[in-house]
Write an enzyme that holds these catalytic residues in place. Sequence first.
Site, PDB file in Angstrom:
ATOM      1  N   HIS A 120       7.795  -2.468   2.182  1.00  0.00           N
ATOM      2  CA  HIS A 120       7.573  -1.020   2.020  1.00  0.00           C
ATOM      3  C   HIS A 120       8.886  -0.246   1.835  1.00  0.00           C
ATOM      4  O   HIS A 120       9.005   0.584   0.940  1.00  0.00           O
ATOM      5  CB  HIS A 120       6.849  -0.436   3.238  1.00  0.00           C
ATOM      6  CG  HIS A 120       5.549  -1.116   3.563  1.00  0.00           C
ATOM      7  ND1 HIS A 120       4.680  -1.537   2.592  1.00  0.00           N
ATOM      8  CD2 HIS A 120       4.961  -1.442   4.741  1.00  0.00           C
ATOM      9  CE1 HIS A 120       3.620  -2.091   3.164  1.00  0.00           C
ATOM     10  NE2 HIS A 120       3.765  -2.048   4.469  1.00  0.00           N
ATOM     11  N   LYS A 141       8.251   0.563  15.707  1.00  0.00           N
ATOM     12  CA  LYS A 141       6.975   0.772  16.405  1.00  0.00           C
ATOM     13  C   LYS A 141       7.275   1.518  17.694  1.00  0.00           C
ATOM     14  O   LYS A 141       8.369   1.427  18.244  1.00  0.00           O
ATOM     15  CB  LYS A 141       6.334  -0.574  16.746  1.00  0.00           C
ATOM     16  CG  LYS A 141       6.073  -1.442  15.522  1.00  0.00           C
ATOM     17  CD  LYS A 141       4.603  -1.631  15.303  1.00  0.00           C
ATOM     18  CE  LYS A 141       4.302  -2.458  14.079  1.00  0.00           C
ATOM     19  NZ  LYS A 141       3.331  -1.822  13.188  1.00  0.00           N
ATOM     20  N   HIS A 179       0.815  -1.218   0.000  1.00  0.00           N
ATOM     21  CA  HIS A 179       0.000   0.000   0.000  1.00  0.00           C
ATOM     22  C   HIS A 179       0.849   1.269   0.000  1.00  0.00           C
ATOM     23  O   HIS A 179       0.371   2.329  -0.363  1.00  0.00           O
ATOM     24  CB  HIS A 179      -1.012  -0.007   1.147  1.00  0.00           C
ATOM     25  CG  HIS A 179      -0.447   0.245   2.506  1.00  0.00           C
ATOM     26  ND1 HIS A 179       0.199  -0.707   3.233  1.00  0.00           N
ATOM     27  CD2 HIS A 179      -0.439   1.355   3.272  1.00  0.00           C
ATOM     28  CE1 HIS A 179       0.578  -0.194   4.383  1.00  0.00           C
ATOM     29  NE2 HIS A 179       0.213   1.058   4.444  1.00  0.00           N
ATOM     30  N   LYS A 226       0.517   5.549  -2.083  1.00  0.00           N
ATOM     31  CA  LYS A 226       0.460   6.844  -1.385  1.00  0.00           C
ATOM     32  C   LYS A 226       0.789   7.965  -2.369  1.00  0.00           C
ATOM     33  O   LYS A 226       1.738   7.868  -3.138  1.00  0.00           O
ATOM     34  CB  LYS A 226       1.410   6.856  -0.187  1.00  0.00           C
ATOM     35  CG  LYS A 226       0.973   5.854   0.890  1.00  0.00           C
ATOM     36  CD  LYS A 226       1.686   6.060   2.192  1.00  0.00           C
ATOM     37  CE  LYS A 226       1.361   4.923   3.152  1.00  0.00           C
ATOM     38  NZ  LYS A 226       0.561   5.282   4.293  1.00  0.00           N
TER      39      LYS A 226
HETATM   40  C1  BG6 Z   1       1.646  -2.639   7.394  1.00  0.00           C
HETATM   41  C2  BG6 Z   1       2.349  -3.313   8.538  1.00  0.00           C
HETATM   42  O1  BG6 Z   1       2.040  -3.209   6.181  1.00  0.00           O
HETATM   43  O2  BG6 Z   1       1.946  -1.251   7.383  1.00  0.00           O
HETATM   44  C3  BG6 Z   1       1.958  -2.659   9.867  1.00  0.00           C
HETATM   45  O3  BG6 Z   1       2.019  -4.680   8.570  1.00  0.00           O
HETATM   46  C4  BG6 Z   1       2.179  -1.164   9.789  1.00  0.00           C
HETATM   47  O4  BG6 Z   1       2.694  -3.233  10.944  1.00  0.00           O
HETATM   48  C5  BG6 Z   1       1.538  -0.558   8.555  1.00  0.00           C
HETATM   49  O5  BG6 Z   1       1.620  -0.591  10.968  1.00  0.00           O
HETATM   50  C6  BG6 Z   1       1.924   0.888   8.395  1.00  0.00           C
HETATM   51  O6  BG6 Z   1       1.166   1.470   7.360  1.00  0.00           O
HETATM   52  P1  BG6 Z   1       0.778   3.008   7.403  1.00  0.00           P
HETATM   53  O7  BG6 Z   1       0.160   3.269   6.075  1.00  0.00           O
HETATM   54  O8  BG6 Z   1      -0.161   3.192   8.552  1.00  0.00           O
HETATM   55  O9  BG6 Z   1       2.066   3.766   7.630  1.00  0.00           O
END
Ligand code: BG6
Length: 487
Positions: free
Chosen positions: A237, A337, A175, A179
Site C-alpha cells: 500500500h 497498528k 485495495h 480508494k
Molecule cells: C490490509 C492489511 O491490506 O489493509 C491490514 O492486511 C490493514 O492489516 C488493512 O488493517 C488496512 O486497510 P484499510 O482500508 O482499512 O485502511
Amino acid sequence: MQTDSSFTFVLFGGTGDLSMRKILPALYEAHRAGGMLADSGKIVAVARHIADRAAYIDWVNEHVKPHVSKNGVDETAWASFLDRIEFVKIDLGNPEDFTLLRDALSGRPGIRVFYLATGPSLFVPICRALASVGLNENSRIVLEKPLGYDLKSSNAINDAVGEIFAEEQIYRIDHYLGKEPVQNLLALRFGNVLFEPLWRREWVESIQITIAEELGVEARGDFYDNTGALRDMVQNHLLQLLSIVAMEPPHSMDSDSVRDEKLRVLRALKPIDPRDIGKVAVRGQYHAGVIRGSAVPAYATEPGVKQDSNTETFVAVKVEIENWRWAGVPFFLRTGKRLADRVAEIVVNFRAVPHSALGASASRGGANRLVIRLQPNETIRLYCLAKQPGEGMNLASVHLDLAFDRFFREGQMEAYQRLLLDVINGRLALFVRRDEQEAAWRWVEPILNEWATANKPPKPYAAGTWGPAAASAMLAQHGTCWLEEEN
Ligand code: BG6
C-alpha cells in the site's frame, strides 16, 4: 459505469473474512446501485465446509448482511442480490473436485472471474486445478495480497501462475489503489495546471505518507506475527501510494501507461545501505495502552502472537527517489497498528519563500502544504498564509478545503466495489503489474534481511500513541516533524 457484458464471478474462500467484510458487500452495492452489473451476471461461491446453496445463503444472510450499506439494507435489492448467488462445494485440496466447477460453469456466457480470497499457499494449486479442467481460458484471475513472503516466494507464485494465465489476465489487487482520493490525486495532478509545476524538488521540501490504524491485529494474530508491518503495509500500500504521488505524467490513463510510470518510480527508489538502516527505518511494537478511553492489551498477548515476538506493528522509513524530479527530497512513510487515530493521508510540504518581505512567519517551510486525506473522511486541504485582519502585517495559516462529500453528494464508491467492477470490465490500470511488485520487494528486502539478522526487539510504544519517539527523531534530523506534531 455500465456493463452490458455478462460474467461469472467465482469466489474462492467464499466463507472467509474478506468475502464476508469486503467482497460480497461490494458486489451487493454494485448490484443495488443498478446498471453496474449485467443482469445475467452470477456469483459462484466456492467453499468446503458448507453443504449446499441453501446453507450458503443462510451464511450470507447471517454474516454478510451486517456488513452491507451503512445506511441500511434495501431488502428488495438484497433478495435479488441473493438470486445471483450460486454455490459449488469444493475441497481445494482435491483437484478432482474442479470438474464440479467446470460443469457448473459450462455454457455460461461472458467472462469468468476467479477471485482467490484465500491464503497465498493455495494460489498455485487453485490455478493448476483450474487449468486441468480448461478453466483458464476466457477468464481473469484476481490475487489478493500477500502475494508471497519475499521476492523469492512472490516470484515463485508469479512464475507458476504465469504459466497458466497471461499477464493481462492477472489482477493483483491492492485495495488502496481503489480508494477515491487516490484517483483524485491523479485528477488533481494531471487535470490541473496549478500543481504540476510545483510538484518537484525545487518547490517540495518533503512528503509524508501515513497509514495509521487504531485497530490491532484482530483475529489475525497468527498471520500477522509471521508478516509484520513492512510486508503487510509498506511493500504494497505505502509504496503504491508513493509511486502515484511521485510518478511522471503518463501519456494516457491506459493501464500500461500508468503502470509504466509507477514502475519507473519504484525502480528509482534509492537502495538502502544495510549499515544505514538504523538511521532511516524505525520499527516498533505496541504495548498495552488506551485507545479512545478503553484499555487495550499488548501485541505480545494477542491470540496467535508469540509472547517473545519481535514482529513490528509499526514502521517509519525515509525513502529517496533517485531521479531528476525528486533527488534529495525525503519521503517519510509511516504505518502502525494501535496508533492514536485512524487516518491515512499524504502531506506535501512545500518550501519556504526564497525571500520574505513579510517577516519571519512567511519564511518557514510547511506554510504551504497540501494534505490529501484518504480516510476516515476524504478531503484535500491546501494550506496558505494570509494576513490576519487588523493593524500590521501578521500572517496566519488558512486553508482551502475540497470536501468531496459536499461537492459530490452521490456516486461515492468503496475501493473494493470499484476494483471488482474494473476486473469484470477488464480494466487493469488499478492493479499491480508483476514488475511493480518485484521492484517493491527488491527495495524492502534489505530492510527485512537486516532486521532478521540483527534480531533486535522492535522499539516499544504504548497503544494509543503515535509510535516510538525514534520516528519523530528521524524527521527532526531533517528539520521537520509529523503533521500531528505541528504547533
Ligand atoms: C490490509 C492489511 O491490506 O489493509 C491490514 O492486511 C490493514 O492489516 C488493512 O488493517 C488496512 O486497510 P484499510 O482500508 O482499512 O485502511
